[in-house]
Scaffold this motif. Structure first.
Motif, PDB file in Angstrom:
ATOM      1  N   GLY A  42      22.702   6.301 -16.633  1.00 41.43           N
ATOM      2  CA  GLY A  42      21.564   6.274 -15.726  1.00 41.43           C
ATOM      3  C   GLY A  42      20.217   6.445 -16.396  1.00 41.43           C
ATOM      4  O   GLY A  42      19.211   6.694 -15.715  1.00 41.43           O
ATOM      5  N   VAL A  43      20.153   6.287 -17.709  1.00 35.31           N
ATOM      6  CA  VAL A  43      18.904   6.469 -18.437  1.00 35.31           C
ATOM      7  C   VAL A  43      17.842   5.459 -17.972  1.00 35.31           C
ATOM      8  O   VAL A  43      18.171   4.339 -17.564  1.00 35.31           O
ATOM      9  CB  VAL A  43      19.143   6.324 -19.958  1.00 35.31           C
ATOM     10  CG1 VAL A  43      19.570   4.899 -20.323  1.00 35.31           C
ATOM     11  CG2 VAL A  43      17.912   6.737 -20.756  1.00 35.31           C
ATOM     12  N   MET A  44      16.584   5.867 -18.014  1.00 34.49           N
ATOM     13  CA  MET A  44      15.469   4.960 -17.733  1.00 34.49           C
ATOM     14  C   MET A  44      14.891   4.486 -19.057  1.00 34.49           C
ATOM     15  O   MET A  44      14.594   5.306 -19.937  1.00 34.49           O
ATOM     16  CB  MET A  44      14.378   5.656 -16.920  1.00 34.49           C
ATOM     17  CG  MET A  44      13.173   4.747 -16.620  1.00 34.49           C
ATOM     18  SD  MET A  44      11.795   5.599 -15.799  1.00 34.49           S
ATOM     19  CE  MET A  44      12.472   5.908 -14.172  1.00 34.49           C
ATOM     20  N   ILE A  45      14.723   3.184 -19.198  1.00 29.34           N
ATOM     21  CA  ILE A  45      14.165   2.614 -20.419  1.00 29.34           C
ATOM     22  C   ILE A  45      12.891   1.853 -20.075  1.00 29.34           C
ATOM     23  O   ILE A  45      12.879   1.030 -19.153  1.00 29.34           O
ATOM     24  CB  ILE A  45      15.179   1.690 -21.123  1.00 29.34           C
ATOM     25  CG1 ILE A  45      16.381   2.515 -21.607  1.00 29.34           C
ATOM     26  CG2 ILE A  45      14.526   0.950 -22.295  1.00 29.34           C
ATOM     27  CD1 ILE A  45      17.489   1.698 -22.206  1.00 29.34           C
ATOM     28  N   GLN A  68      20.104  -9.404 -22.923  1.00 28.82           N
ATOM     29  CA  GLN A  68      21.445  -9.641 -22.400  1.00 28.82           C
ATOM     30  C   GLN A  68      22.273  -8.361 -22.412  1.00 28.82           C
ATOM     31  O   GLN A  68      22.988  -8.064 -21.441  1.00 28.82           O
ATOM     32  CB  GLN A  68      22.161 -10.723 -23.221  1.00 28.82           C
ATOM     33  CG  GLN A  68      23.560 -11.052 -22.716  1.00 28.82           C
ATOM     34  CD  GLN A  68      23.579 -11.504 -21.272  1.00 28.82           C
ATOM     35  OE1 GLN A  68      23.046 -12.557 -20.933  1.00 28.82           O
ATOM     36  NE2 GLN A  68      24.194 -10.718 -20.393  1.00 28.82           N
ATOM     37  N   GLU A  69      22.158  -7.573 -23.479  1.00 28.76           N
ATOM     38  CA  GLU A  69      22.920  -6.326 -23.543  1.00 28.76           C
ATOM     39  C   GLU A  69      22.324  -5.268 -22.618  1.00 28.76           C
ATOM     40  O   GLU A  69      23.041  -4.377 -22.147  1.00 28.76           O
ATOM     41  CB  GLU A  69      23.016  -5.860 -24.995  1.00 28.76           C
ATOM     42  CG  GLU A  69      23.863  -6.843 -25.820  1.00 28.76           C
ATOM     43  CD  GLU A  69      24.042  -6.455 -27.275  1.00 28.76           C
ATOM     44  OE1 GLU A  69      23.628  -5.339 -27.671  1.00 28.76           O
ATOM     45  OE2 GLU A  69      24.611  -7.273 -28.034  1.00 28.76           O
ATOM     46  N   LEU A  73      22.851  -2.476 -17.273  1.00 28.73           N
ATOM     47  CA  LEU A  73      22.505  -2.341 -15.850  1.00 28.73           C
ATOM     48  C   LEU A  73      23.744  -2.484 -14.978  1.00 28.73           C
ATOM     49  O   LEU A  73      23.942  -1.734 -14.010  1.00 28.73           O
ATOM     50  CB  LEU A  73      21.461  -3.393 -15.470  1.00 28.73           C
ATOM     51  CG  LEU A  73      20.045  -3.158 -15.993  1.00 28.73           C
ATOM     52  CD1 LEU A  73      19.231  -4.448 -15.936  1.00 28.73           C
ATOM     53  CD2 LEU A  73      19.347  -2.061 -15.178  1.00 28.73           C
ATOM     54  N   TYR A  74      24.593  -3.457 -15.298  1.00 30.40           N
ATOM     55  CA  TYR A  74      25.831  -3.653 -14.532  1.00 30.40           C
ATOM     56  C   TYR A  74      26.750  -2.441 -14.614  1.00 30.40           C
ATOM     57  O   TYR A  74      27.372  -2.040 -13.623  1.00 30.40           O
ATOM     58  CB  TYR A  74      26.575  -4.885 -15.040  1.00 30.40           C
ATOM     59  CG  TYR A  74      26.094  -6.198 -14.476  1.00 30.40           C
ATOM     60  CD1 TYR A  74      25.948  -6.397 -13.096  1.00 30.40           C
ATOM     61  CD2 TYR A  74      25.797  -7.266 -15.312  1.00 30.40           C
ATOM     62  CE1 TYR A  74      25.512  -7.603 -12.576  1.00 30.40           C
ATOM     63  CE2 TYR A  74      25.362  -8.486 -14.800  1.00 30.40           C
ATOM     64  CZ  TYR A  74      25.227  -8.648 -13.432  1.00 30.40           C
ATOM     65  OH  TYR A  74      24.800  -9.845 -12.926  1.00 30.40           O
ATOM     66  N   SER A  75      26.824  -1.833 -15.802  1.00 28.07           N
ATOM     67  CA  SER A  75      27.754  -0.706 -15.995  1.00 28.07           C
ATOM     68  C   SER A  75      27.190   0.602 -15.463  1.00 28.07           C
ATOM     69  O   SER A  75      27.928   1.572 -15.286  1.00 28.07           O
ATOM     70  CB  SER A  75      28.071  -0.546 -17.488  1.00 28.07           C
ATOM     71  OG  SER A  75      26.928  -0.079 -18.206  1.00 28.07           O
ATOM     72  N   GLY A  76      25.875   0.656 -15.210  1.00 30.83           N
ATOM     73  CA  GLY A  76      25.256   1.895 -14.763  1.00 30.83           C
ATOM     74  C   GLY A  76      24.734   2.739 -15.912  1.00 30.83           C
ATOM     75  O   GLY A  76      24.140   3.802 -15.685  1.00 30.83           O
ATOM     76  N   LYS A  77      24.943   2.294 -17.137  1.00 29.26           N
ATOM     77  CA  LYS A  77      24.404   3.038 -18.274  1.00 29.26           C
ATOM     78  C   LYS A  77      22.878   3.083 -18.184  1.00 29.26           C
ATOM     79  O   LYS A  77      22.258   4.115 -18.418  1.00 29.26           O
ATOM     80  CB  LYS A  77      24.844   2.379 -19.588  1.00 29.26           C
ATOM     81  CG  LYS A  77      24.234   2.999 -20.836  1.00 29.26           C
ATOM     82  CD  LYS A  77      24.575   4.491 -20.981  1.00 29.26           C
ATOM     83  CE  LYS A  77      26.035   4.697 -21.366  1.00 29.26           C
ATOM     84  NZ  LYS A  77      26.292   6.132 -21.689  1.00 29.26           N
TER      85      LYS A  77
END
Length: 334
Positions: free
Chosen positions: A227-230, A242-243, A248-252
């Motif tokens: 859930g980090v904000m970048i 792309q990565e 985003l899809y995984s929730g990372k």
């Protein structure tokens, strides 16, 4: 001195014309087109060129500039990753930049992206316009007490850290050289892996070079909190888009704020509202509700534009001065 000014938008022209209103030593000719192999023929008869972030200053273009008599390049920006400095040095063609136009303008824009993503201002704005005042789905978090990681602590990074400290955040930093002023204010310097692991928010304020290219990638994301904000207001290629989408899809990645994009040269600074943007990665980024993209406007304030114009003109005038090497001339860092 006759100067060809490329990538010149109406606001650039207004500011540069105001700065040269009474000048007799410089003649500026404005071109809205970018400098490239297709437009380099326009420089015939000029003494110097002034360029911006997405102009092509590769070896091929530089060699053509030199052959047509161009004596110097005056960048209207701080970054210079689009310039082949080795070729420029070989051609004895000085390259000047604007290292300090308004650090707070970019830093404040990074904070604006943080606040927009956190408090979902972009979504709330559209809801209210449609008469929807429901709050479900708009919950944010308090910035106070959060750990903010800042990668790159030069002028812009320092300004950003100072603002985040004002919110009551713990600020941790990474840079090859520590900023003593930030240390005195209470910032901490950590290695990159520790910064990744501890940060709730990571903001990028470093130059683009071989060591920072795709700094945000699958490997670095795996070391971060879920859930980090970048936030990226520096150069697009710091983030592997792309990565980042996979993250985003995984929730990372919980929130992504971009003012720059790796392939932005194809459409940023242009009105593309009546055109199809042929970039599937960029188009996909725009579909995420937790992504905010702005069009490289972090620098875009009145003070910054005036300072860019004044410094660019100073740099050009230095070429006609008998005084020694000017401090804003770029050199190759070993």
């Amino acid at each position: 001195m006759k100067v060809a000014v490329f990538s010149c938008k109406p606001y650039d022209k207004r500011t540069l014309e105001a700065a040269t209103k009474d000048a007799t030593d410089l003649e500026l000719v404005f071109f809205e087109s970018r400098l490239s192999t297709e437009t380099v023929s326009l420089v015939q008869g000029y003494d110097a060129v002034s360029c911006f972030v997405n102009d092509d200053l590769s070896r091929e273009v530089l060699e053509q500039l030199s052959a047509k008599g161009i004596k110097a390049i005056a960048l209207r920006c701080a970054g210079y990753n689009n310039v082949d400095l080795y070729c420029a040095k070989a051609l004895s063609m000085p390259v000047f930049h604007v290292p300090d136009y308004s650090p707070t303008s970019v830093a404040e824009h990074a904070v604006a992206l943080i606040l927009t993503l956190n408090r979902k201002i972009h979504r709330a704005y559209h809801r209210v316009k449609e008469g929807n005042f429901a709050l479900e789905g708009l919950m944010g978090f308090n910035l106070e007490g959060k750990t903010v990681g800042c990668i790159g602590t030069g002028r812009i990074g320092e300004a950003f850290c100072r603002i985040m400290m004002g919110f009551g955040c713990r600020v941790i930093c990474y840079d090859l050289t520590q900023n003593q002023r930030l240390l005195e204010l209470g910032a901490e310097y950590l290695d990159l892996e520790s910064l990744y692991a501890q940060s709730d928010i990571i903001s990028l304020h470093c130059p683009l070079n071989a060591s920072t290219h795709h700094l945000i990638n699958k490997s670095s994301l795996e070391k971060m909190k879920d859930g980090v904000m970048i936030i990226n207001t520096s150069r697009g290629a710091l983030v592997n888009a792309q990565e980042a989408i996979d993250g985003l899809y995984s929730g990372k990645i919980g929130f992504l704020g971009l003012d720059v994009y790796e392939q932005e040269g194809k459409f940023f600074f242009e009105d593309m509202s009546d055109h199809i943007i042929y970039d599937s990665v960029f188009q996909l980024l725009l579909t995420f509700p937790n992504v905010v993209v702005t069009g490289h406007q972090g620098y875009f304030t009145d003070i910054a534009l005036r300072h860019i114009a004044d410094t660019t003109l100073e740099n050009l005038r230095q070429l006609q001065s008998p005084v020694g090497t000017f401090q804003r001339e770029l050199t190759i860092k070993q």
